[in-house]
Design a protein around this motif. Structure first.
Motif, mmCIF file in Angstrom:
data_model
loop_
_atom_site.group_PDB
_atom_site.id
_atom_site.type_symbol
_atom_site.label_atom_id
_atom_site.label_comp_id
_atom_site.label_asym_id
_atom_site.label_seq_id
_atom_site.Cartn_x
_atom_site.Cartn_y
_atom_site.Cartn_z
ATOM 1 N N ARG A 68 0.684 -1.484 0.228
ATOM 2 C CA ARG A 68 0.082 -0.395 -0.047
ATOM 3 C C ARG A 68 1.204 1.082 -0.148
ATOM 4 N NH1 ARG A 68 -5.217 -0.192 1.773
ATOM 5 N NH2 ARG A 68 -5.092 2.016 3.107
ATOM 6 N N TRP A 69 0.013 2.172 -0.340
ATOM 7 C CA TRP A 69 0.696 3.606 -0.926
ATOM 8 C C TRP A 69 2.608 3.317 -1.063
ATOM 9 C CZ3 TRP A 69 -2.116 7.489 1.451
ATOM 10 C CH2 TRP A 69 -3.367 6.802 2.918
ATOM 11 N N ASN A 70 2.158 2.756 -1.953
ATOM 12 C CA ASN A 70 3.303 2.313 -2.734
ATOM 13 C C ASN A 70 3.952 3.673 -3.982
ATOM 14 O OD1 ASN A 70 4.753 0.069 -3.013
ATOM 15 N ND2 ASN A 70 3.685 -0.736 -5.247
ATOM 16 N N ASN A 71 2.907 4.054 -4.425
ATOM 17 C CA ASN A 71 3.350 5.928 -4.645
ATOM 18 C C ASN A 71 3.923 6.965 -3.926
ATOM 19 O OD1 ASN A 71 0.776 6.035 -3.679
ATOM 20 N ND2 ASN A 71 0.176 7.768 -4.820
ATOM 21 N N LEU A 72 4.231 6.711 -2.450
ATOM 22 C CA LEU A 72 3.941 7.635 -1.683
ATOM 23 C C LEU A 72 6.144 7.055 -0.984
ATOM 24 C CD1 LEU A 72 1.259 8.959 -0.590
ATOM 25 C CD2 LEU A 72 2.553 10.041 -2.453
ATOM 26 N N PRO A 73 6.526 8.171 -0.489
ATOM 27 C CA PRO A 73 7.279 7.271 0.560
ATOM 28 C C PRO A 73 6.277 6.684 2.488
ATOM 29 C CG PRO A 73 7.280 9.708 1.099
ATOM 30 C CD PRO A 73 6.735 9.979 -0.560
ATOM 31 N N THR A 74 7.643 5.437 2.711
ATOM 32 C CA THR A 74 6.508 4.869 3.839
ATOM 33 C C THR A 74 7.740 4.592 4.840
ATOM 34 O OG1 THR A 74 6.766 2.932 2.982
ATOM 35 C CG2 THR A 74 4.621 4.459 2.638
ATOM 36 N N ILE A 75 7.620 4.784 5.541
ATOM 37 C CA ILE A 75 8.213 4.002 6.904
ATOM 38 C C ILE A 75 7.871 2.426 7.264
ATOM 39 C CG2 ILE A 75 8.660 6.669 7.861
ATOM 40 C CD1 ILE A 75 6.864 5.712 10.309
ATOM 41 N N MET A 76 7.094 2.338 7.117
ATOM 42 C CA MET A 76 6.909 1.150 7.158
ATOM 43 C C MET A 76 5.892 0.896 6.325
ATOM 44 S SD MET A 76 4.482 -0.063 10.663
ATOM 45 C CE MET A 76 3.325 0.271 9.900
ATOM 46 N N ARG A 77 6.740 -0.705 5.110
ATOM 47 C CA ARG A 77 5.884 -1.102 4.425
ATOM 48 C C ARG A 77 4.324 -1.755 4.955
ATOM 49 N NH1 ARG A 77 9.059 -3.595 -0.122
ATOM 50 N NH2 ARG A 77 6.999 -3.233 -1.844
ATOM 51 N N THR A 78 3.588 -1.433 4.680
ATOM 52 C CA THR A 78 1.948 -2.020 4.977
ATOM 53 C C THR A 78 1.802 -3.036 4.096
ATOM 54 O OG1 THR A 78 0.968 -0.266 4.436
ATOM 55 C CG2 THR A 78 1.950 -1.502 6.529
ATOM 56 N N ASN A 79 1.210 -4.709 3.556
ATOM 57 C CA ASN A 79 0.747 -4.727 2.562
ATOM 58 C C ASN A 79 -0.912 -5.057 2.985
ATOM 59 O OD1 ASN A 79 0.196 -7.322 4.069
ATOM 60 N ND2 ASN A 79 2.139 -8.219 3.663
ATOM 61 N N GLU A 80 -1.802 -5.436 2.015
ATOM 62 C CA GLU A 80 -3.012 -6.049 1.927
ATOM 63 C C GLU A 80 -3.506 -6.184 2.978
ATOM 64 O OE1 GLU A 80 -5.544 -3.657 0.302
ATOM 65 O OE2 GLU A 80 -4.407 -2.726 -1.316
#
Length: 376
Positions: A20-32
């Motif tokens: 998720r939020w794959n088009n933005l920088p994230t501090i924690m990758r979360t999946n569906e």
């Protein structure tokens, strides 16, 4: 008879690899899968509060929607929220057609007698019924939780998504289940517990190709438990589907305060497992139940602290093992040659082969056959 369960479980593994939020920088990758778990938690809590407040929620209908609404994502793959909003604005009929096609693809896997039930559940998941509104709000709250986490490091990227989420949530200010949840004294503590499960990686002592967290694993356990219980009921073996799904979604909540203590460690010394259970109960009472209304605690406590009791508990345990088996299979199929995964896989398949449930025995045998076919 049960082959469709295996196919749906295979399809559902896509939830682990769609971020998720794959088009933005994230501090924690979360999946569906992780996002769906958080949304399911909020949905269940709102449902329990609504029932305690005298509003009758159709729990079986709600739980089916919570789980099945995620399946079209496994076909459509990753479409960002911003893009989806614009597609719906520019050509809503095209989006509806694309989504319907994805639902048809999912439903094509199912036996004929199940197709209409699952299709209608998916298509009407977010309607204006109390169950549909609960799910809509829960999805918004789950997205808001993620955006708030990422905005701590990247505020400029999440200011607008957070604004939109908050504005949309205002539309539900008079929706009693939502009001009861967000105004509860214990809600913030529960949210913190869920954040821990978002980042708690399973099989943490081993290198992983497809990392899964406790949150994502728990949602997959819920899908597995639902499909198994649904099928057992269809074939005349009465299992309380609502109880099974609730327990699957709540069974790993203690790990938010104790951490993930693996089963081999629990069983190393006779009596140590009982000590861990007492520690879990003490910590959950302190961290989660302390400020909760006693009536809500009565509803949640046995499902959180004793999820494997009785017939429904055996189904939950089977679903938990099945999800762990799928995690092992994902590692093996992606080239992870660490022997621990094969050893755990074979042990768990042997356990499931002895299950009292015919659906569980079939699925375990199907996985064994698949491994033999692959020469693994």
């Amino acid at each position: 008879m049960y082959q469709w369960i295996v196919k749906l479980l295979e399809l559902s593994t896509n939830l682990f690899t769609m971020y998720r939020w794959n088009n933005l920088p994230t501090i924690m990758r979360t999946n569906e899968a992780q996002n769906a778990f958080i949304s399911a938690q909020f949905s269940l809590l709102m449902s329990e509060l609504a029932n305690l407040g005298g509003e009758k929620i159709n729990e079986q209908n709600l739980l089916k929607r919570i789980l099945l609404k995620e399946l079209p994502k496994c076909v459509l793959s990753d479409i960002s929220v911003d893009t989806k909003v614009l597609i719906k604005e520019f050509a809503p009929e095209k989006w509806d057609a694309v989504f319907s096609t994805a639902v048809e693809e999912v439903v094509s896997i199912l036996p004929e007698k199940t197709k209409k039930d699952f299709s209608e559940t998916i298509l009407n998941a977010r309607d204006e019924s109390p169950e549909g509104r609960i799910i809509t709000v829960a999805d918004l709250l789950s997205a808001k939780l993620e955006a708030e986490i990422h905005s701590r490091f990247f505020p400029e990227f999440y200011e607008e998504p957070l604004r939109r989420l908050k504005e949309t949530l205002k539309e539900f200010n008079d929706f009693q289940p939502y009001k009861a949840l967000v105004n509860s004294d214990w809600f913030e503590n529960y949210r913190r517990a869920l954040i821990v499960l978002l980042s708690a990686v399973r099989w943490n002592r081993l290198n992983r190709n497809v990392k899964t967290t406790v949150a994502g694993h728990s949602f997959y356990v819920a899908i597995s438990g639902f499909l198994l219980a649904y099928t057992e009921n269809q074939n005349g073996n009465s299992v309380d589907l609502v109880e099974v799904v609730k327990r699957t979604l709540f069974h790993d909540i203690p790990e938010s305060v104790t951490g993930d203590i693996i089963t081999p460690t629990k069983k190393k010394v006779p009596g140590f497992e009982e000590v861990i259970s007492r520690v879990e109960e003490h910590m959950v009472n302190q961290r989660i139940f302390d400020s909760m209304d006693s009536e809500l605690v009565k509803k949640l406590k046995p499902r959180i602290l004793d999820p494997f009791a009785g017939k429904e508990g055996e189904m939950v345990r089977s679903a938990d093992l099945l999800a762990a088996i799928v995690e092992c299979l994902m590692e093996i199929e992606t080239g992870n040659n660490q022997p621990a995964f094969r050893s755990a896989l074979n042990s768990m398949l042997d356990q499931l082969a002895k299950s009292e449930f015919s659906s569980v025995r079939f699925v375990s045998e199907d996985f064994k056959w698949g491994l033999r076919w692959m020469g693994r």
